[in-house]
Design an enzyme around this catalytic site. Structure first.
Site, short mmCIF file in Angstrom:
data_model
loop_
_atom_site.label_atom_id
_atom_site.label_comp_id
_atom_site.label_asym_id
_atom_site.label_seq_id
_atom_site.Cartn_x
_atom_site.Cartn_y
_atom_site.Cartn_z
N GLU A 241 19.30 -8.65 -40.99
CA GLU A 241 19.08 -8.73 -39.54
C GLU A 241 19.80 -9.92 -38.90
O GLU A 241 19.21 -10.73 -38.19
CB GLU A 241 17.58 -8.77 -39.21
CG GLU A 241 17.33 -8.40 -37.74
CD GLU A 241 15.87 -8.20 -37.40
OE1 GLU A 241 15.18 -7.43 -38.10
OE2 GLU A 241 15.43 -8.81 -36.43
N ARG A 245 20.56 -4.83 -36.78
CA ARG A 245 19.26 -4.41 -37.29
C ARG A 245 18.14 -4.73 -36.29
O ARG A 245 17.12 -4.05 -36.26
CB ARG A 245 18.98 -5.05 -38.65
CG ARG A 245 17.65 -4.60 -39.23
CD ARG A 245 17.47 -4.89 -40.70
NE ARG A 245 16.17 -4.41 -41.13
CZ ARG A 245 15.75 -4.39 -42.37
NH1 ARG A 245 16.56 -4.80 -43.34
NH2 ARG A 245 14.55 -3.95 -42.68
N HIS A 252 8.91 -3.85 -30.41
CA HIS A 252 8.10 -4.54 -31.42
C HIS A 252 7.62 -5.92 -30.97
O HIS A 252 6.55 -6.36 -31.38
CB HIS A 252 8.88 -4.66 -32.74
CG HIS A 252 8.91 -3.37 -33.52
ND1 HIS A 252 9.42 -2.20 -32.99
CD2 HIS A 252 8.51 -3.06 -34.78
CE1 HIS A 252 9.32 -1.24 -33.90
NE2 HIS A 252 8.77 -1.73 -34.98
#
Ligand code: NAD
Ligand code: GLY
Length: 368
Positions: A241, A245, A252
């Site tokens: 990430e 990603r 979230h």
């Protein structure tokens, strides 16, 4: 293993295979082929273990009678994803006498997968882990990509490691015992893939809601394989990430704030579960994007409508104060140098990371 199995390959330095289909857990030879030594720790939870653990143990023993298999069972629910239970899993590996060639099998949803994966990442600085996801959410998201973690009071998933699995076996027949609410939670993450990168998949989800909500095997297998292909493509390019990603985290930051603020729940309370919190979070991210002029309100409404069709919540639960949620969002792992860094979108199929979002705009969206 049934002929209906679908395979998704995750490329990269730690390449592995995701096997999707009914009966995947009964294939002892395939499961055992990932055990390099003799020690196996089967981690599960109090709901899943009585349903499937003995079948997995028997399948493993039939293929490899020499295996030493211990089972470690967590109470079901997010409240179990703790440092204390992580330590208990480590104790279980120590009691087993697990050596560096041991293998941890994670049989359950994302809670089991995240905690077992973290124990595998840490025992003797890293042993093998095979993910055996039994919720839709874990099949389409958490079992793939190697993120492992536990929660602490200050926030979700704040303590963890990247530790890719050696393999993932998603036995779709286990979804038959999954409560409908958990099925819907998994569908929130499926919708996420359409929302961030695939308008055709999004449209397919608009058309196929009846089959998916009814638990139709073919529709679910297609949704799982489609989701895993998206995730595999992204994590192969960006396993840690550092870039794209992060797009997988649409909704979230808002969702984790809701989960943390409401307290980590058991499967039986009214708190939003992870998938439901992500559903609300995606709508908030989309509304913020529209408020910032990045996306059309019509697209935002389309996303909210799709989530509603799937029986998912789209508004913040009563009783959660906007300022408290914003304070939680400041602890998100994506933030850099103390600034709110959010995944926002430009409409169906296009998401992007926005590095410095004005907190007042976020607060306005949180305040409805
Ligand atoms: P979960 O693991 O709590 O499972 C949900 C409930 O379903 C539990 O009560 C469980 O016992 C029950 N269950 C599981 N399989 C069942 C089956 N086949 N039949 C009957 N009951 C069954 O929750 P989840 O939604 O699977 O996962 C959520 C977790 O995953 C969160 O902690 C989230 O942070 C994490 N997550 C991690 C990643 C990642 O990349 N590592 C990605 C997404 C989510
Ligand atoms: N669930 C987001 C990720 O795996 O990166």
């Amino acid at each position: 293993m049934s002929a209906a199995a679908r395979i998704v390959e995750v490329a990269g330095e730690h390449a592995y295979r995701i096997v999707i289909g009914p009966g995947a857990l009964a294939d002892g030879a395939a499961l055992a082929s990932f055990v390099r030594g003799r020690h196996v720790l089967l981690v599960s939870d109090s709901t899943v273990a009585p349903l499937y653990a003995s079948a997995v143990r028997e399948a493993l023993h039939e293929a490899r009678p020499d295996l030493l298999v211990a089972t470690f069972v967590l109470p079901a629910g997010e409240a179990s994803k703790t440092l204390a239970n992580f330590a208990a899993a480590i104790e279980a590996l120590a009691s087993l006498g697990a050596t560096r060639d041991a293998c941890v099998f994670a049989l359950g949803g994302g809670v089991v997968g995240d905690l077992a994966g973290f124990a595998a990442a840490c025992w003797m600085r890293g042993v093998d882990c095979v993910q055996l996801p039994t919720t839709l959410l874990s099949m389409v998201d958490s079992s793939v990509g190697g993120k492992t973690a536990v929660d602490i009071a200050q926030g979700k998933n704040l303590v963890g490691a990247f530790h890719p699995p050696r393999a993932v076996f998603a036995d779709t027949s286990t979804l038959r015992t999954l409560p409908k609410r958990e099925l819907r939670a998994g569908l929130a993450e499926v919708i996420k893939y359409g929302a961030i990168r695939d308008p055709r998949f999004f449209r397919w989800l608009e058309l196929e809601h009846a089959a998916l909500l009814a638990g139709d095997d073919d529709a679910l297998s297609l949704a799982i394989a489609g989701s895993c292909e998206h995730k595999a493509e992204i994590v192969a390019r960006d396993p840690l990430e550092r870039g794209e990603r992060a797009l997988l985290n649409l909704g979230h930051t808002f969702g984790h704030a809701i989960e943390t603020e409401q307290g980590y729940g058991s499967p039986h309370n009214d708190n939003l579960n992870h998938g439901e919190a992500v559903a609300v979070g995606m709508v908030l991210a989309a509304r913020l994007s529209a408020a910032l002029g990045m996306a059309d309100t019509a697209d935002t409404d389309r996303l909210a409508e799709l989530l509603k069709v799937y029986g998912l919540p789209t508004t913040i639960p009563a009783g959660l104060a906007p300022e408290s949620l914003l304070a939680r969002m400041r602890l998100d792992k994506k933030n850099l140098a103390g600034r709110l860094r959010l995944v926002l979108w430009r409409g169906v199929g296009q998401a992007e990371v926005v590095p410095e979002v004005d907190e007042n705009r976020v607060l306005a969206v949180l305040s409805g």
